[in-house]
Design a protein around this motif. Structure first.
Motif, PDB file in Angstrom:
ATOM      1  N   CYS A   1       0.867  -1.174   0.000  1.00 36.92           N
ATOM      2  CA  CYS A   1       0.000   0.000   0.000  1.00 36.92           C
ATOM      3  C   CYS A   1       0.905   1.225   0.000  1.00 36.92           C
ATOM      4  O   CYS A   1       1.895   1.259   0.727  1.00 36.92           O
ATOM      5  CB  CYS A   1      -0.902  -0.004   1.239  1.00 36.92           C
TER       6      CYS A   1
ATOM      7  N   CYS B   1       0.483   2.649   3.696  1.00 36.47           N
ATOM      8  CA  CYS B   1       0.695   1.814   4.892  1.00 36.47           C
ATOM      9  C   CYS B   1       1.894   0.882   4.777  1.00 36.47           C
ATOM     10  O   CYS B   1       2.329   0.336   5.790  1.00 36.47           O
ATOM     11  CB  CYS B   1      -0.556   0.980   5.167  1.00 36.47           C
TER      12      CYS B   1
ATOM     13  N   CYS C   1      -6.380  -2.603   1.035  1.00 36.12           N
ATOM     14  CA  CYS C   1      -5.497  -2.537   2.196  1.00 36.12           C
ATOM     15  C   CYS C   1      -6.332  -2.763   3.457  1.00 36.12           C
ATOM     16  O   CYS C   1      -7.401  -2.190   3.625  1.00 36.12           O
ATOM     17  CB  CYS C   1      -4.786  -1.186   2.236  1.00 36.12           C
TER      18      CYS C   1
ATOM     19  N   CYS D   1      -6.101   0.844   5.689  1.00 37.41           N
ATOM     20  CA  CYS D   1      -6.743   2.092   5.272  1.00 37.41           C
ATOM     21  C   CYS D   1      -7.831   1.884   4.222  1.00 37.41           C
ATOM     22  O   CYS D   1      -8.564   2.816   3.912  1.00 37.41           O
ATOM     23  CB  CYS D   1      -5.697   3.071   4.743  1.00 37.41           C
TER      24      CYS D   1
HETATM   25 ZN   LIG Z   1      -3.093   1.222   3.345  1.00 36.59          ZN
END
Ligand SMILES: [Zn+2]
Length: 94
Positions: free
Chosen positions: A8, A11, A29, A32
């Motif tokens: 991601c 992240c 993800c 998020c």
């Molecule tokens: Zn993420």
């Protein structure tokens, strides 16, 4: 089933397990909810237990743990003349 890595942009990396026939190019993800794209990494080549893997590991280990030599190699004796041509005997020697 194999483990695949996804990244991601916000992240970072995460792993997910999928069957080989149905691994997606991206997934949502978990942190998020954004898009995590599949990334490709080197396989775990050193994790094997075959003879070839043991040889690779031993070869790699010599870089940091060289074999200890406890004695000088035995002195080689001269093998004698290589050529029996008498003209070669007249060539300059080092
Ligand atoms: Zn993420």
């Amino acid at each position: 089933m194999p483990t695949y890595a996804f990244r991601c942009a916000d992240c970072g990396d995460t792993d997910a397990v999928f069957p080989m026939a149905s691994v997606p190019a991206w997934l949502d993800c978990r942190a998020c909810g954004g898009t995590a794209r599949r990334i490709f990494s080197a396989p775990y080549l050193g994790a094997g237990s075959s003879t070839a893997m043991k040889l690779l590991d031993a070869t790699k280990r010599t870089a940091s743990e060289p074999a200890v030599v406890e004695a000088l190699p035995s002195r080689r004796t001269s093998p004698g003349p290589v050529s029996h041509n008498p003209l070669h005997a007249e060539l300059p020697r080092p």
